[in-house]
Design a protein around this motif. Structure first.
Motif, short mmCIF file in Angstrom:
data_model
loop_
_atom_site.label_atom_id
_atom_site.label_comp_id
_atom_site.label_asym_id
_atom_site.label_seq_id
_atom_site.Cartn_x
_atom_site.Cartn_y
_atom_site.Cartn_z
N LEU A 74 0.84 -1.16 -0.15
CA LEU A 74 -0.04 0.09 0.14
C LEU A 74 0.98 1.32 0.16
N PRO A 75 2.06 1.54 0.80
CA PRO A 75 2.85 2.61 0.82
C PRO A 75 3.36 2.89 -0.62
N LEU A 76 3.95 1.55 -1.23
CA LEU A 76 4.36 1.98 -2.57
C LEU A 76 3.51 2.25 -3.55
N LEU A 77 2.22 1.88 -3.56
CA LEU A 77 1.10 2.27 -4.31
C LEU A 77 0.93 3.58 -4.46
N LEU A 78 0.91 4.22 -3.06
CA LEU A 78 0.65 5.58 -2.71
C LEU A 78 2.11 6.39 -3.33
N LEU A 79 3.14 5.98 -2.82
CA LEU A 79 4.39 6.71 -3.73
C LEU A 79 4.57 6.78 -5.13
N PHE A 80 4.09 5.75 -5.76
CA PHE A 80 4.05 5.63 -7.32
C PHE A 80 3.04 6.77 -7.78
N ARG A 81 1.76 6.79 -7.06
CA ARG A 81 0.61 7.60 -7.38
C ARG A 81 1.08 9.04 -7.39
N VAL A 100 4.24 3.38 -15.69
CA VAL A 100 4.73 2.01 -16.07
C VAL A 100 4.30 1.71 -17.46
N LEU A 101 3.23 2.14 -17.85
CA LEU A 101 3.01 1.78 -19.11
C LEU A 101 3.38 2.76 -20.20
N ASP A 102 4.06 4.02 -19.71
CA ASP A 102 4.54 4.97 -20.64
C ASP A 102 5.86 5.54 -19.94
N PRO A 103 7.04 4.65 -19.98
CA PRO A 103 8.17 5.15 -19.25
C PRO A 103 8.61 6.69 -19.99
N SER A 104 8.52 6.91 -20.87
CA SER A 104 8.93 8.25 -21.52
C SER A 104 8.13 9.44 -20.83
N ARG A 105 6.99 9.29 -20.11
CA ARG A 105 6.35 10.19 -19.46
C ARG A 105 7.13 10.74 -18.35
N THR A 106 7.29 12.05 -18.02
CA THR A 106 8.15 12.37 -17.09
C THR A 106 7.35 12.44 -16.08
N PRO A 107 7.91 11.81 -14.70
CA PRO A 107 7.32 12.16 -13.71
C PRO A 107 7.51 13.01 -12.78
N LYS A 108 6.44 13.52 -11.85
CA LYS A 108 6.56 14.75 -11.16
C LYS A 108 7.91 14.98 -10.56
N GLU A 109 8.36 16.04 -10.46
CA GLU A 109 9.52 16.55 -9.77
C GLU A 109 9.08 16.44 -8.14
N PRO A 110 9.83 15.40 -7.31
CA PRO A 110 9.42 15.20 -6.04
C PRO A 110 9.70 16.40 -5.24
N GLY A 111 8.69 16.70 -4.35
CA GLY A 111 8.78 17.83 -3.69
C GLY A 111 8.98 17.27 -2.24
N LEU A 112 8.81 18.27 -1.08
CA LEU A 112 9.18 17.99 0.34
C LEU A 112 8.03 16.80 0.71
N ALA A 113 6.91 16.95 0.23
CA ALA A 113 5.78 15.84 0.73
C ALA A 113 6.12 14.48 0.35
N ALA A 114 6.64 14.33 -1.23
CA ALA A 114 6.88 13.13 -2.03
C ALA A 114 8.29 12.70 -1.09
N ASN A 115 9.27 13.35 -0.68
CA ASN A 115 10.38 13.01 -0.19
C ASN A 115 10.04 12.65 1.24
N LEU A 116 9.30 13.13 1.93
CA LEU A 116 8.96 12.51 3.43
C LEU A 116 8.42 11.40 3.00
N LEU A 117 7.24 11.43 2.13
CA LEU A 117 6.77 10.08 1.93
C LEU A 117 7.75 8.83 1.49
N LEU A 118 8.56 9.11 0.94
CA LEU A 118 9.85 8.24 0.62
C LEU A 118 10.22 7.64 1.90
N LEU A 119 10.57 8.66 2.66
CA LEU A 119 11.28 8.13 3.92
C LEU A 119 10.16 7.31 4.82
N VAL A 120 8.83 7.35 4.73
CA VAL A 120 7.86 6.68 5.23
C VAL A 120 8.06 5.38 4.79
#
Length: 257
Positions: free
Chosen positions: A36-43, A49-69
Motif C-alpha cells: 500500500l505505501p508503494l502504491l501511494l508513492l508511485f501515485r 509504468v505503461l509509458d516510461p517516456s512520460r516524465t514523472p513529477k518533480e518530487p517535492g518535500l511531501a514526496a520525499n517525506l513519503l519516500l522516507l515513510v
C-alpha cells in the motif's frame, strides 16, 4: 562432513515451512506496510509504468517525506518477518510489530550502512568512461562482499537486541569463512525471484491491457492498466523483502544456534 554451502542451502525448506506456518500473518503485514505505501508513492510521483517516456513529477518535500515513510515501513515489515524467522519474542502480531518499532532506528542505521557499501559501485558502473565503469565493477564486487558480511546484522539485532555496532560485529563473526556459500545461496534466491517476476509481470501485462480496453484509459491520470502494473511491481517488492528477511533470519538461526 557437510560443506558450508550444503548446510546453508538446507535452510530453504525451513523458509518454505515458515511461509506455510506464518503466511497468514506475513501476507497482511506485507500488504499494509510494503504494498500500500508503494502504491501511494508511485501515485504521488506520477510514475507511469505503461509509458516510461512520460516524465514523472518533480518530487517535492511531501514526496520525499513519503519516500522516507515508505522505507521505514518496509524495514518494519522486514523486522516483523525476521522475528518470525529467528523465533524471537512476542506471541501476537501486535507484540512483534511494537518490538519492531523499538528496534526500527537501529535497523534503519544498519540498512543505510548496507546501502552505502553498494552505492559507489552501482554509481560508477553507469559512467560512460570505460575505465570508470571498470573501477565501478571492482567497487561493486567489494560492495557485494561487504553486503554479504553484513546481511545477518538485522537478525542479530532482533534475536539478541544488540546495538548497531555489536550487531554488525556479530554478523561479521557469523559470516566468516562462509561468504562464497552465502553468495551462492543469495544468487539462487535472486534467480528464482527473477523467474517469478518474469511470470508475474507477463501475467499482469495482458490483464492490464484487457482492463484498459474494457474500462478505458484515464488519459493524463491513472487508469486501471497503470494500477494493475504498479500493483504487480509493489507485490514483487513485498515478496523480495519477505524472502530476504526469511532467508537471512533462518541463516542466522542455523549459524548462531
Amino acid at each position: 562432513m557437510r560443506s558450508a554451502g550444503g548446510q546453508l542451502f538446507e535452510i530453504l525448506p525451513e523458509v518454505r515451512d515458515c511461509l506455510r506456518r506464518d503466511g497468514w500473518a506475513i501476507a497482511p503485514v506485507a500488504g499494509a506496510l510494503v504494498i500500500l505505501p508503494l502504491l501511494l508513492l508511485f501515485r504521488v510521483l506520477g510514475i507511469d509504468v505503461l509509458d516510461p517516456s512520460r516524465t514523472p513529477k518533480e518530487p517535492g518535500l511531501a514526496a520525499n517525506l513519503l519516500l522516507l515513510v515508505v522505507v521505514g515501513l518496509n524495514q518494519l515489515a522486514q523486522l516483523f518477518v525476521t522475528a518470525l524467522a529467528v523465533g524471537s519474542g512476542g506471541a501476537t502480531v501486535g507484540a512483534l510489530l511494537l518490538r519492531g518499532l523499538r528496534l526500527l532506528p537501529r535497523a534503519l542505521a544498519i540498512g543505510l550502512l548496507q546501502a552505502l557499501v553498494m552505492s559507489p559501485g552501482l554509481s560508477l558502473m553507469v559512467a560512460p568512461d570505460p575505465a570508470v565503469a571498470f573501477l565501478g565493477a571492482f567497487a561493486l564486487g567489494v560492495g557485494i562482499y561487504l553486503f554479504v558480511r553484513l546481511i545477518l546484522a538485522v537478525p542479530a539485532l532482533v534475536r539478541e537486541t544488540l546495538g548497531v555496532r555489536a550487531a554488525v560485529a556479530r554478523s561479521w563473526e557469523l559470516t566468516r569463512g562462509r561468504t562464497l556459500a552465502l553468495l551462492a545461496l543469495l544468487g539462487a534466491l535472486l534467480v528464482g525471484f527473477f523467474l517469478l517476476a518474469v511470470v508475474l509481470l507477463a501475467l499482469a501485462a495482458p490483464v492490464a491491457a484487457i482492463a484498459t480496453l474494457l474500462l478505458g484509459d484515464a488519459g493524463r491520470g491513472w487508469g486501471p492498466g497503470q494500477w494493475i502494473n504498479v500493483l504487480a511491481l509493489a507485490a514483487l517488492q513485498a515478496m523480495l523483502s519477505v524472502l530476504v528477511a526469511l532467508v537471512a533470519g533462518r541463516v542466522y538461526r542455523a549459524l548462531a544456534g
